[in-house]
Design an enzyme around this catalytic site. Structure first.
Site, PDB file in Angstrom:
ATOM      1  N   HIS B 230      -6.922  -5.213   0.432  1.00 15.51           N
ATOM      2  CA  HIS B 230      -7.579  -6.287  -0.278  1.00 15.51           C
ATOM      3  C   HIS B 230      -6.964  -6.998  -1.279  1.00 15.51           C
ATOM      4  O   HIS B 230      -7.641  -7.458  -2.470  1.00 15.51           O
ATOM      5  CB  HIS B 230      -8.999  -5.781  -0.735  1.00 15.51           C
ATOM      6  CG  HIS B 230     -10.089  -5.697   0.465  1.00 15.51           C
ATOM      7  ND1 HIS B 230     -10.631  -6.433   1.074  1.00 15.51           N
ATOM      8  CD2 HIS B 230     -10.230  -4.509   1.299  1.00 15.51           C
ATOM      9  CE1 HIS B 230     -11.357  -6.067   2.054  1.00 15.51           C
ATOM     10  NE2 HIS B 230     -11.202  -4.891   2.163  1.00 15.51           N
ATOM     11  N   ASP B 293     -10.396   0.608   0.532  1.00 14.22           N
ATOM     12  CA  ASP B 293     -11.065   0.471   1.954  1.00 14.22           C
ATOM     13  C   ASP B 293     -10.264  -0.570   2.669  1.00 14.22           C
ATOM     14  O   ASP B 293      -9.523  -1.352   2.024  1.00 14.22           O
ATOM     15  CB  ASP B 293     -12.285  -0.077   1.869  1.00 14.22           C
ATOM     16  CG  ASP B 293     -12.502  -1.305   1.000  1.00 14.22           C
ATOM     17  OD1 ASP B 293     -11.889  -1.366  -0.192  1.00 14.22           O
ATOM     18  OD2 ASP B 293     -13.153  -2.260   1.341  1.00 14.22           O
ATOM     19  N   GLU B 294     -10.413  -0.593   4.081  1.00  9.32           N
ATOM     20  CA  GLU B 294      -9.838  -1.434   5.028  1.00  9.32           C
ATOM     21  C   GLU B 294      -8.546  -1.783   4.897  1.00  9.32           C
ATOM     22  O   GLU B 294      -8.238  -3.124   4.722  1.00  9.32           O
ATOM     23  CB  GLU B 294     -10.751  -2.790   4.960  1.00  9.32           C
ATOM     24  CG  GLU B 294     -12.224  -2.296   5.363  1.00  9.32           C
ATOM     25  CD  GLU B 294     -13.158  -3.533   5.013  1.00  9.32           C
ATOM     26  OE1 GLU B 294     -14.036  -3.783   5.757  1.00  9.32           O
ATOM     27  OE2 GLU B 294     -12.852  -4.655   4.268  1.00  9.32           O
ATOM     28  N   ASN B 295      -7.544  -0.986   4.637  1.00 11.92           N
ATOM     29  CA  ASN B 295      -6.273  -1.166   4.691  1.00 11.92           C
ATOM     30  C   ASN B 295      -5.730  -1.147   6.086  1.00 11.92           C
ATOM     31  O   ASN B 295      -5.577  -0.020   6.484  1.00 11.92           O
ATOM     32  CB  ASN B 295      -5.523  -0.157   3.917  1.00 11.92           C
ATOM     33  CG  ASN B 295      -3.906  -0.271   3.909  1.00 11.92           C
ATOM     34  OD1 ASN B 295      -3.444  -1.414   4.245  1.00 11.92           O
ATOM     35  ND2 ASN B 295      -3.194   0.884   3.557  1.00 11.92           N
ATOM     36  N   GLU B 345     -12.684   5.900   2.510  1.00 12.41           N
ATOM     37  CA  GLU B 345     -11.346   5.903   3.025  1.00 12.41           C
ATOM     38  C   GLU B 345     -10.527   6.818   2.144  1.00 12.41           C
ATOM     39  O   GLU B 345      -9.583   7.293   2.464  1.00 12.41           O
ATOM     40  CB  GLU B 345     -10.683   4.737   3.257  1.00 12.41           C
ATOM     41  CG  GLU B 345     -11.005   4.047   4.486  1.00 12.41           C
ATOM     42  CD  GLU B 345     -12.298   2.867   4.158  1.00 12.41           C
ATOM     43  OE1 GLU B 345     -13.207   3.237   3.226  1.00 12.41           O
ATOM     44  OE2 GLU B 345     -12.485   1.860   4.654  1.00 12.41           O
TER      45      GLU B 345
END
Lengths: 655, 655
Positions: B230, B293-295, B345
């Site tokens: 992000h 998050d969301e890597n 995460e």
């Protein structure tokens, strides 16, 4: 609005679709930043109105000819100085839109015009083909915002700057010091804001931010430091500079107060020298307003040393003493390369004609100043705090036809300013006092003197009014909110019917209703929800007058009857709401009176339609009821009483 | 709302009159500034609601016992740290009001309760006599505001802080960096905000101002710096720190993006060391959120050097590599005396249990973390951007009854946070997505788990909702404004009828309607005026269900018939508005469908009332129409279709 100088409507239209694009032709070294930011905002508003997802959101900047839908060309960056070129030409063809100007400020003005051209038909949104050449009539088109009587947070100033830009105004006159508060962070004399503001002041960073925000919209920011009177808040921290011994405390009430700087001591000028040095760097505009109004001289008269000084220097009265003070201040301002502006009172023969006079007391002073070689701006007739109707302001021309001024003298009348004094407004209500009326004033300043059709102004005002909402202005939406609070979350329908035909008391009458307004008073009552120039009442008055004057058809009567019936029955709907909301108690009899006079109006219309005359008793009795209905309640008044009076008189054959 | 821990209603009342006064008993050295400012705000709101001109606006501060109407006593200043004492006791008697607390933060909480107690009867406004003892259930009661996907100006944050304080929330989780924008002025690495923000960032002065504003309301401000994924906007200015070669440009679309910091180079940690040094001084809260998050790891996989690094350091997968990164970041944060918080995460066994886990993926992770000794906060179930109904969030308890946690483990669940992600909101609409639903979430965090009566919650939510407006929140008033713009200033009545039974598509469905939302997309369409949890539709569904289930009286039917008739006739009123407003075209068939299904509903009610069964053809045909009406249009959906389906089914004898 404001109406452009020349408009030629053409055949055809330019459709607005998702493939709309915009570009700026960059041939000179001029910075395209301000224009590009303006185009970005314009695209956002265009997308906001049309709901279109533009596929290309880039602002194309090219030295060659553009192939974008909107093509912009200007020669140089505009400077934020008086008289800067704001002309533009706008051509909408079915193939493209060309916007040209000498300066990027002209481009800003043209983008606002373009946004006002958006139309729609079954096929979608479009710009009608048109050729516009436009330029302002006056170079000074201002709005005064008083941040002192009530503090107005940064966002209030910003959203009103947006509104100003939308109607092509170019000066924010920012009233920043008053008896009730000193609103600027001052590093040289920190007690000014620390002790004089209740913590309600703008930091220098915020001020710089606002000045930059205004500059981005082609608006100058002229600060006002009101001296030597109106200065209580300054003297709280620096009582030694006052004409009376002090101590001073922040003034909580309104009106003309006694505290005044002492113009006879050196400390005062040493102070102002340092003060204006700091402020000159902060406020970049060339013009500084020093107020100068309403100094009652009481503290001067009471101070023997000041009296002795006057004698010694042969100053025959307090006016002369104030002129002495002004000259000293002028010298300081001149040193810091600022030009002095002040209210009527500073217009004294001792001062050079480099100063600018802002006339609040009348147009006579304005003309006189112009004749004597002074530049001047008009505010008399634009006091939007006084709750007067839009057409009153609209028809108030800075240079009336009968002014008898030479062309040279006329040029000295730079323009005008609407003044939003803040005794009776809060951040919640300020927008509804400024807008939409100020859009009509802006037209007076921008457009030709011949643009003065009141009906057409009101028609266009309705459109601009709701469009101004997209800029964050709260002038429409906050009314419903205040009504919800007043009914404690209950149904607001009946209250709205009443408020639609009410207006706040005009001029200074709200201050004479048995309650003393202070800095702490709530501005959340029915009167604060009521709007100056209530549209519903205005239309009813017009319809009633037309009916009385001759159009006595059944259709014309039915329009009146519909309203009158609504009002007649409204009180019974509002009554239960009032019971649960004591805050509404103050308008209970006003609501009752509306029902009563509506009933009278219904009877009158019936008499007229039937061509019957009522008995003399009926007239006499009802005139008394109508007289009573005129009385202010809750600091507000009913705006349909005179119309119903006309109907009653018409029963008797009067027109 | 939130409901206090203990309330004992007493006899009598304390009347609010113009002579209302307030004072603080100062016996210790504690600074009374924050409490006094809170009382000043409280008096302003009280005056605003009652319209009373209080004659004494001073906040009396005395060491002796007070004789004011409101008497405040606290022992010490509260510190803005996790777990600070927020208890208070409030006693309203007919003679005076006593508010006591350990800390001034407890006083702030009590003042909000007091303002919720204002009542009115024929005699005027009053506080009912009551004894309240109150304390929060959870110590972490947060709201996340995403200032990145769309920038939210300072005033948006401030008014929402006011709203948070009103419902006793105590953490603003400020999401400040994202693929779409880096929103903090950074002096050490100025390219972060200069190149990564489109000029839309908070200056450090603005950030300090907001932190102080929050502190004044007893609210901590925890910044989130979302790393290592992000992070596109960071890498625009510092591409050398990315895992791919670059260059990077600010991301305009939404979703999970590839750009990621390179965790294998020293430069990254040198950068973060300096970066967090600067930020640690700016953001004074003890907790720093690092996202995490969301890597997606795509750029890691594509970079041979990173792959080699993983092998060399025996990092078996990208999770391990991210844990490696997190440990390094934790070390830096620890050096600057900050505690690390991150999304699910970051919960990896390699990290010590000083970190705090914020669970967005589910309560399972939350429980797991608690069992393993980690503190955690819940956000799963509080994603207010997903347009779910209030009761869904309200009944989502951080510690469900069946959680099987020991008391010790339960303590590790610190509380929760509502998350206002900003892909589909603008400053115009954000408030209507946060409020009033977040007030119900605030109650979940503050009040006992046993407070879970949904009907009572909705009843109280209506009240708190319009009261929140006095704080400047726009969640109610902006809808009417958007509707005015949509109809181009024409009558909005018919559009409002439709919008009242529509909701924005839930979860992530708006992103899958054939249009790609970007940073530039207009958020001004009908869907943006529609509210999550549309009240009118909710009530209709409830009434229809009750009617179907048994209460088949004529009165119950009439309530339904009234709504159905309105809807049936609405399209013919809306149609001419749509013709002039192409932006409304997208909901034209939705409006038609509402008319159609309303007609079906009317027929169904008639069958039920007459006890007649329709033919099978009628049912079949209409089920198809109902199926069609469920389809989303304009990224929104009708919320009364299932209710009408129930009516249709009931014709057949189903319940």
């Amino acid at each position: 609005m404001p109406l452009p100088a020349q408009v030629a409507v053409q055949e055809g239209k330019f459709p607005v679709t998702v493939s709309f694009t915009a570009g700026i032709e960059k041939k000179t070294k001029a910075d395209t930043g301000r224009a590009a930011r303006a185009v970005r905002r314009m695209l956002k508003r265009l997308a906001g109105r049309t709901g279109l997802f533009f596929t290309d959101n880039k602002i194309h900047i090219k030295s060659k000819s553009l192939e974008t839908a909107l093509r912009i060309r200007f020669k140089r960056e505009g400077r934020l100085r008086l008289g800067e070129d704001e002309t533009y030409s706008l051509m909408v063809t079915p193939e493209y839109i060309q916007l040209n100007a000498e300066t990027d400020i002209g481009i800003l003005r043209g983008l606002e015009t373009l946004l006002q051209l958006v139309r729609a038909d079954k096929e979608g949104y479009y710009f009608p083909a048109v050729m516009i050449e436009d330029r302002p009539r006056f170079v000074w088109r201002g709005l005064l915002i008083d941040s002192c009587r009530h503090f107005m947070p940064v966002e209030v100033i910003k959203r009103n700057l947006e509104g100003m830009a939308a109607v092509k105004m170019n000066v924010l006159h920012w009233h920043l010091t008053e008896d009730q508060g000193f609103r600027i962070e001052c590093k040289t004399f920190p007690k000014l804001h620390q002790l004089g503001s209740d913590g309600l002041y703008y930091t220098q960073n915020q001020i710089r931010d606002i000045i930059a925000y205004a500059a981005d919209r082609g608006i100058r920011v002229m600060p006002e430091f009101d001296i030597p009177g109106h200065s209580t808040s300054w003297l709280v921290g620096y009582p030694g500079l006052g004409s009376a011994p002090g101590p001073y405390t922040i003034e909580r009430e309104y009106g003309i107060k006694d505290p005044t700087f002492n113009p006879t001591i050196k400390a005062t000028y040493k102070f102002f020298n340092k003060f204006f040095k700091e402020m000159s760097a902060l406020f970049i505009d060339e013009y500084f307003h020093i107020g100068g109004d309403e100094n009652n001289g009481k503290h001067w008269d009471a101070n023997p040393k000041i009296q002795a000084f006057k004698q010694k220097h042969n100053l025959k009265d307090n006016h002369a003493l104030q002129a002495y003070f002004n000259k000293k201040i002028l010298k300081i301002l001149t040193k810091y390369k600022k030009k002095m502006v002040g209210w009527d009172e500073i217009f004294q023969p001792e001062l050079p004609n480099t100063i600018v006079i802002q006339s609040w007391r009348g147009k006579k002073a304005l003309r006189e100043a112009a004749k004597k070689g002074y530049n001047s701006i008009l505010s008399n007739g634009y006091y939007i705090d006084l709750a007067q109707p839009t057409d009153f302001h609209y028809l108030n021309d800075p240079i009336p036809e009968d002014s008898n001024l030479t062309p040279e003298e006329k040029k000295r009348i730079l323009g005008g300013e609407a003044t939003m004094w803040a005794e009776l407004i809060s951040p919640e209500t300020i927008d509804s006092r400024i807008w939409p009326r100020t859009a009509a004033i802006a037209e007076r300043f921008w457009s030709s003197a011949q643009v003065n059709d009141v009906d057409d102004m009101y028609r266009r005002l309705d459109i601009i009014s709701f469009q101004l909402e997209e800029l964050g202005l709260t002038h429409i939406k906050n009314q419903a909110m205040i009504l919800r609070r007043l009914t404690n979350g209950k149904d607001t329908t009946a209250l709205k019917v009443l408020v639609d035909v009410m207006e706040p008391l005009k001029l200074y009458a709200r201050h004479h209703q048995g309650a003393t307004y202070t800095f702490f008073s709530p501005l959340t009552r029915v009167v604060d929800a009521a709007l100056p120039d209530a549209k519903k009442a205005r239309i009813f008055r017009k319809q009633a007058a037309a009916f009385v004057k001759g159009n006595r058809t059944k259709e014309a009567a039915e329009v009146l009857i519909k309203d009158l019936k609504l009002w007649k029955e409204n009180h019974q709907n509002l009554q239960p709401v009032i019971v649960n909301s004591p805050v509404l108690k103050e308008i209970e009899t006003l609501s009752k009176d509306l029902a009563k006079i509506a009933d009278i109006g219904l009877q009158a219309v019936e008499y007229i339609l039937k061509g019957k005359k009522p008995g003399p008793g009926w007239i006499e009795e009802n005139k008394k009821v109508l007289q009573d209905a005129k009385k202010p309640r809750g600091h507000a008044e009913l705006m349909v009483v005179t119309a119903i009076e006309q109907l009653v008189n018409a029963c008797n054959g009067d027109k």
